[in-house]
Design an enzyme around this catalytic site. Structure first.
Site, short mmCIF file in Angstrom:
data_model
loop_
_atom_site.label_atom_id
_atom_site.label_comp_id
_atom_site.label_asym_id
_atom_site.label_seq_id
_atom_site.Cartn_x
_atom_site.Cartn_y
_atom_site.Cartn_z
N GLU A 273 -41.36 -68.94 -30.37
CA GLU A 273 -41.14 -70.39 -30.38
C GLU A 273 -39.81 -70.76 -29.73
OE1 GLU A 273 -41.63 -71.58 -34.46
OE2 GLU A 273 -43.80 -71.24 -34.39
N HIS B 163 -46.82 -83.67 -5.92
CA HIS B 163 -47.96 -83.36 -5.06
C HIS B 163 -48.65 -84.63 -4.54
CE1 HIS B 163 -51.09 -81.12 -3.22
NE2 HIS B 163 -52.01 -81.65 -3.99
N LYS C 272 -59.08 -77.54 10.51
CA LYS C 272 -59.95 -76.38 10.73
C LYS C 272 -61.04 -76.80 11.72
CE LYS C 272 -59.17 -73.91 6.50
NZ LYS C 272 -59.35 -74.16 5.09
N ARG D 153 -64.53 -75.55 14.06
CA ARG D 153 -65.56 -74.52 14.20
C ARG D 153 -65.95 -74.41 15.67
NH1 ARG D 153 -68.87 -72.19 10.50
NH2 ARG D 153 -68.17 -73.62 8.89
N ASP E 146 -44.47 -78.39 3.78
CA ASP E 146 -45.41 -78.63 2.68
C ASP E 146 -44.63 -78.98 1.41
OD1 ASP E 146 -47.87 -78.88 1.49
OD2 ASP E 146 -48.51 -76.81 1.81
N SER F 272 -46.88 -71.71 -3.05
CA SER F 272 -47.17 -70.99 -4.30
C SER F 272 -47.52 -69.54 -3.96
CB SER F 272 -48.30 -71.70 -5.04
OG SER F 272 -48.59 -71.04 -6.23
C1 R5P Z 1 -52.02 -78.10 -1.56
O1 R5P Z 1 -52.59 -79.15 -1.34
C2 R5P Z 1 -50.55 -78.00 -1.63
O2 R5P Z 1 -49.91 -79.03 -0.92
C3 R5P Z 1 -50.06 -76.66 -1.10
O3 R5P Z 1 -50.41 -76.56 0.25
C4 R5P Z 1 -50.65 -75.52 -1.85
O4 R5P Z 1 -50.75 -75.79 -3.21
C5 R5P Z 1 -49.85 -74.28 -1.64
O5 R5P Z 1 -50.38 -73.23 -2.40
P1 R5P Z 1 -50.48 -71.78 -1.82
O6 R5P Z 1 -49.09 -71.38 -1.38
O7 R5P Z 1 -50.97 -70.95 -2.98
O8 R5P Z 1 -51.45 -71.80 -0.69
#
Ligand code: R5P
Length: 295
Positions: free
Chosen positions: A36, A130, A192, A194, A219, A223
């Protein structure tokens, strides 16, 4: 006004107090043997009664523990007679869970923000959340500050050759635009595409030619590094000379830093909203400037 450093302030509180030349105290904290959390205001040093108390606590990992400490700190400041409690949360954890991606999921950011308000915060300040719309769930005044000006200043000092700014996806385009406006460069985001013949999916800048440029990818969060690695690879495949990765919140989970370097990123720059080896820019002046404006 008193600045209070929580257990996860990453010393941002000290810097804010120094810039503003106002009193600062550091919360005492420990974890009991059963796990805790405990916090205590050093009331023998300073009285909170009738004061505006600014609590600085970021929500980097362990997020849940830091969140609970924040709630304890807010509620206790109120109990001790604070007139106004301002929660400064440089990195707001759970902000990416801002809707039900699958039926039945928690909209975590709503729960976090409502809990901060319920604990007694009278005002909420964060940095590069975010999605800014998430803050609308609050009924107290709030502010989403941005670290882009400070990051741009740092980038400007590095004098990168032929810089262009890219967002790794459309969601981060406003961050790229902010930096591009300050550095007076072009900006774009990655999409992206194709291949109509092979069916192969690849990522590329929507309209910009990035050949032989220094591509600065911006960004809100790095993460696991997956998003940034993909953006870096696609930039290099499209002819970029150098790739620089920039973000506000460098969570750098697991081996994210190695993955980024292996993908060809030559420089990684973040703020101190989350402690990391690449936290080179402080958000303290951004917060201090805003606090000055509301005093
Ligand atoms: C997503 O929309 C966020 O803005 C980041 O691009 C994302 O969360 C980054 O996460 P990671 O480093 O795991 O790709």
């Amino acid at each position: 006004m008193i600045i209070v450093g929580g257990p996860a302030s990453n010393n941002i509180d000290l810097e804010i107090a120094r810039i503003m030349n106002i009193p600062q105290i550091t919360l005492e904290y420990k974890t009991f043997p059963d796990g805790e959390s405990y916090i205590r205001y050093p009331v023998e040093k300073v009285k909170l009664s009738k004061e505006t108390v600014v609590i600085v606590q970021s929500l980097y990992p362990p997020q849940d523990k830091h969140f609970l400490e924040l709630l304890l700190a807010i509620s206790t400041a109120k109990d001790l007679g604070a007139e106004e409690v301002v929660a400064v949360v440089p990195y707001l954890a759970y902000a990416r869970q801002d809707k039900r991606f699958r039926a039945g999921e928690a909209i975590s950011v709503n729960v976090i923000l409502k809990s901060i308000e319920f604990a007694g915060a009278d005002r909420f300040i964060t940095i590069d959340i975010h999605k800014e719309e998430s803050l609308k769930v609050l009924s107290i005044p709030y502010k989403n500050l941005t670290a882009m000006k400070e990051l741009a200043k740092y980038l400007a000092e590095r004098n990168y050759e032929n810089p262009v700014i890219l967002a790794p996806d459309r969601g981060a385009i406003s961050l790229a635009k902010d930096i591009a406006n300050i550095l007076n460069t072009e900006y774009d985001y990655i999409i992206k595409v194709r291949d109509k013949i092979t069916g192969e999916v690849r990522a590329e800048a929507k309209t910009l030619d990035i050949k032989d440029k220094t591509v600065i990818i911006v960004d809100d969060i790095i993460s696991t590094g997956g998003t940034m690695v993909l953006a870096a690879r696609c930039s290099l495949a499209s002819g970029a000379k150098t790739v620089v990765a920039v973000c506000t919140h460098a969570l750098l989970v697991g081996n994210a830093l190695d993955r980024l370097r292996e993908s060809g990123v030559s420089d990684i720059i973040a703020t101190n909203s989350v402690p990391s080896p690449v936290s080179k820019v402080s958000v303290a002046s951004v917060v201090a400037e805003y606090l000055q404006s509301i005093i």
